[in-house]
Design an enzyme around this catalytic site. Structure first.
Site, short mmCIF file in Angstrom:
data_model
loop_
_atom_site.label_atom_id
_atom_site.label_comp_id
_atom_site.label_asym_id
_atom_site.label_seq_id
_atom_site.Cartn_x
_atom_site.Cartn_y
_atom_site.Cartn_z
N LYS A 1 0.94 -1.28 0.09
CA LYS A 1 0.03 -0.15 -0.23
C LYS A 1 0.84 1.11 -0.12
CE LYS A 1 -0.83 -0.08 4.96
NZ LYS A 1 -0.03 0.90 5.48
N THR A 2 1.96 1.33 0.69
CA THR A 2 2.73 2.37 0.70
C THR A 2 3.26 2.74 -0.62
OG1 THR A 2 3.41 1.87 2.75
CG2 THR A 2 4.60 3.48 2.15
N ASP B 1 -3.41 7.34 4.86
CA ASP B 1 -2.98 5.91 5.28
C ASP B 1 -3.57 5.17 6.43
OD1 ASP B 1 -1.67 3.54 4.75
OD2 ASP B 1 0.44 4.32 5.61
N GLU B 2 -3.86 3.89 6.50
CA GLU B 2 -4.24 3.17 7.85
C GLU B 2 -5.58 3.83 8.20
OE1 GLU B 2 -2.89 0.69 8.67
OE2 GLU B 2 -0.54 0.90 8.64
N GLN C 1 -7.55 -5.06 9.72
CA GLN C 1 -6.43 -5.03 10.54
C GLN C 1 -6.65 -3.65 11.52
OE1 GLN C 1 -2.03 -5.54 9.12
NE2 GLN C 1 -3.08 -5.34 7.12
N ARG D 1 2.23 -11.20 10.00
CA ARG D 1 3.78 -10.58 10.23
C ARG D 1 4.47 -11.68 9.57
NH1 ARG D 1 2.10 -6.63 9.49
NH2 ARG D 1 0.20 -7.46 9.40
#
Length: 671
Positions: A28-29, A214-215, A245, A603
């Site tokens: 996504k970044t 973001d997020e 998330q 993770r």
């Protein structure tokens, strides 16, 4: 690396509101970085009219660096990349006159706020720690929901809520008198300002012409509203998030904001990023099957083009001591066979208390480790002392900073003197520092107390003048020297070594201040007031995010692991009452715990272990443990349970059943 079709669509869609539903490890970044470059290089946007907002200073810093690399520093100049709170602070700084604030306002961190609340509520709460904490959380939640004291009073139904609403009003009045803001004000105040002042709203909408967030699943009510007010009717924005998330409901985060977006912006374009570049197919299959047990408005399934990967292992331990030993033994064995590094491993747990035995086992085996979430740099007493000195120099009206250091190191200014000074200051409606210089004060204090206070006041004024007129770096250096803080540390630390370590921390703070005053490639030089505000904000934003580094095992909570990735992951305490946590089971909030388990699983890049105990000591008694329901929800053919035969599939069970019946029949015939 080429963009995949989903990423490509997300980068190039700029004509309306856009929600990018980005699964764990889906790049996504990269989408945000590429989209900023596309807006500037292909769509005619000026960098200064684009803002990208995220949740931590670390994420903002990384994004800044990656944008500079991808576009070049010149093209990226003027681009606004920051946290929500830094953006809010910037709006307040530029609009302070409209808000009726004095320019040099102070920022209170949560400890400052708690100290003030403790002081203001002595009669009602009698310093009851649990009630104080509950009050602080309630006020924070009210602010997060854009509820001001007057509304809180109307909303309060029961007796405790009415008391808390009254104390909230008292707290707000004192903060106004101190010309101080707390962390939640940095979103609340700009949001209400933009909502009620059309002229200010127009100004900021003209300034920020494209907004990226973001997020997004971590936004609370006030952050959602702030985004809505900044983008206005034009609705040129991209938000990136993952409802699976969302693990911060206790901080007011609302994953339903992703759904609300579709209602508020009917033309919202939804783009899903489902290709994961991080984990093996097996790990992703387990994560997908687990999270499918939660209800979804937007469905997505992560996939990977990486190998299927190693089975997920479930290790058993008799108790928590053996749990720590099992993890370390398995890690050492795995490292030896695979010739890996210690830095490739992470041990994740639900609560900070679970780290103690793991730390002890790592130390015993001389394994280097880093504990994320230990005492943060800014929580250390010596750093809080130095920051209080700096806060007072840049804002003499900061009573909190004044009270912390007026007699530190000791200057013969005791509690009785400070009480008299405080009462006098309140009567005159001025700060305690200003009161020092009032001639009338000598009617209330002894000549000795007056002299000590006056001397301290002059020292702060002289330092402030040295900062303003001379070299601020030298002024800060002289401040540390003149107060004889090093001698104070050697007298009050447990050992010379401890004093030395604490002095080293002060040198580190001094280095940061110096660098920020000078500026660098990414940031303009700052004034000392700006440095102090930024450092206070940095402390509040990420208490525990000192940079990882070196070849060391990472220990952290599942919450702290979000956004990170590790080749090999151990998830300890995979039991009912721990994950899911008992309080979440009681509150009926198991869905969030499942998201937390999902975050932990995703993770892992290559291999994943779960560890469960047969019994565990809690509150002084030994309790039997049951494996977490989440382990049962995972695809069992991907798991290897230690000391347990693999679970048979329904087909195998049916076949076994048939053969057992056949055997029984044969036995009966022979009889």
């Amino acid at each position: 690396m080429k963009l995949n079709p989903g990423q490509n669509e997300a980068v190039h869609y700029v004509s309306g509101p856009c929600l990018v539903l980005a699964g764990a490890g889906s790049g996504k970044t990269r989408v945000i970085i590429n989209k900023i470059a596309y807006l500037v290089q292909e769509c005619g946007y000026k960098a200064r009219h684009i803002a990208a907002v995220t949740f931590t200073n670390k994420a903002a810093r990384e994004m800044k660096e990656r944008v500079s690399k991808s576009m070049g520093r010149k093209e990226a100049r003027g681009l606004w990349i920051s946290t929500f709170h830094t953006l809010g602070l910037e709006i307040i700084k530029r609009e302070y006159k409209v808000l009726g604030l004095k320019p040099g306002f102070s920022l209170f961190d949560d400890q400052d706020s708690l100290a003030l609340l403790k002081e203001l509520t002595q009669n009602e709460l009698e310093e009851d720690k649990d009630l104080l904490k509950s009050l602080a959380t309630t006020i924070s939640n009210w602010k997060g929901d854009l509820v001001i004291p007057e509304q809180a009073k109307k909303l309060a139904k029961d007796e405790q809520s009415q008391l808390f609403a009254m104390l909230y009003q008292r707290y707000a009045q004192h903060m106004k008198a101190y010309n101080a803001l707390d962390f939640d004000d940095l979103i609340l105040i700009p949001t209400l300002l933009l909502r009620h002042h059309e002229e200010v709203r127009d100004r900021w909408q003209a300034k920020i012409r494209y907004l990226l967030v973001d997020e997004y699943q971590d936004t609370n009510t006030s952050q959602y509203e702030l985004v809505k007010l900044l983008v206005g009717q034009r609705a040129r924005f991209t938000v990136v998030g993952d409802d699976d998330q969302s693990i911060y409901s206790w901080r007011g985060a609302k994953p339903q904001n992703l759904v609300l977006l579709g209602e508020d912006f009917p033309k919202l374009k939804l783009i899903k990023l489902e290709q994961n570049y991080r984990s093996s197919q097996r790990i992703l299959r387990a994560a997908n099957i687990l999270i499918a047990n939660n209800p979804h408005v937007y469905d997505k399934a992560l996939f990977s083009e990486l190998a299927y990967g190693e089975p997920i292992r479930v290790l058993m331990a008799a108790n928590e001591e053996q749990e720590a030993e099992r993890v370390i033994a398995e890690m050492i064995r795995h490292k030896f066979v695979g010739r890996t590094q210690f830095g490739d491993y992470a041990i994740l747990y639900r609560g900070n208390h679970q780290s103690r035995l793991l730390e002890r086992a790592l130390m015993t085996n001389r394994i280097p480790y880093k504990l994320s979430g230990g005492t943060s740099f800014f929580s250390r007493a010596e750093i809080k002392d130095m920051m209080a000195y700096l806060r007072l120099v840049v804002n003499p009206d900061d009573d909190n900073a004044f009270l912390r250091i007026v007699n530190l190191p000791k200057r013969g200014i005791g509690p009785a003197t400070l009480e008299a000074l405080g009462n006098y200051a309140n009567k005159r409606n001025i700060s305690m520092f200003s009161a020092i210089f009032e001639a009338d004060l000598n009617h209330y204090l002894s000549p000795t107390a007056m002299s000590s206070l006056y001397k301290f006041g002059c020292f702060i004024v002289d330092t402030e003048e040295a900062v303003t007129r001379g070299d601020p770096v030298d002024a800060v250096k002289n401040l540390v020297r003149k107060i004889n803080y090093e001698d104070y540390l050697y007298e009050n630390s447990t050992s010379a070594k401890a004093a030395e370590m604490r002095m080293k921390n002060i040198s580190e703070l001094y280095r940061w201040v110096t660098e920020m005053l000078a500026g660098d490639d990414l940031d303009e030089p700052m004034t000392l007031p700006e440095v102090v505000t930024r450092l206070t904000l940095r402390d509040m934003m990420e208490r525990n995010s000192e940079d990882e580094g070196g070849d060391q095992v990472q220990l952290m909570t599942l919450h702290a692991s979000k956004g990170l990735e590790f080749p090999y992951v151990f998830m300890v305490g995979a039991e009912e009452r721990i994950l899911p946590h008992q309080s979440s089971i009681d509150e009926g909030n198991v869905e969030e715990e499942r998201r937390l388990a999902y975050v932990g699983i995703t993770r892992a890049q290559k291999e994943l272990w779960f560890v469960i105990c047969r019994e565990r000591r809690q509150f002084g008694e030994t309790m039997r443990c049951e494996p977490s329901r989440f382990l049962m929800e995972l695809p069992q053919d991907d798991l290897i349970w230690e000391n347990r035969k693999p679970l048979a599939s329904p087909e195998q069970q049916q076949a076994t059943g048939k053969s057992n019946i056949a055997n029984l029949r044969n036995m009966l015939k022979t009889k």
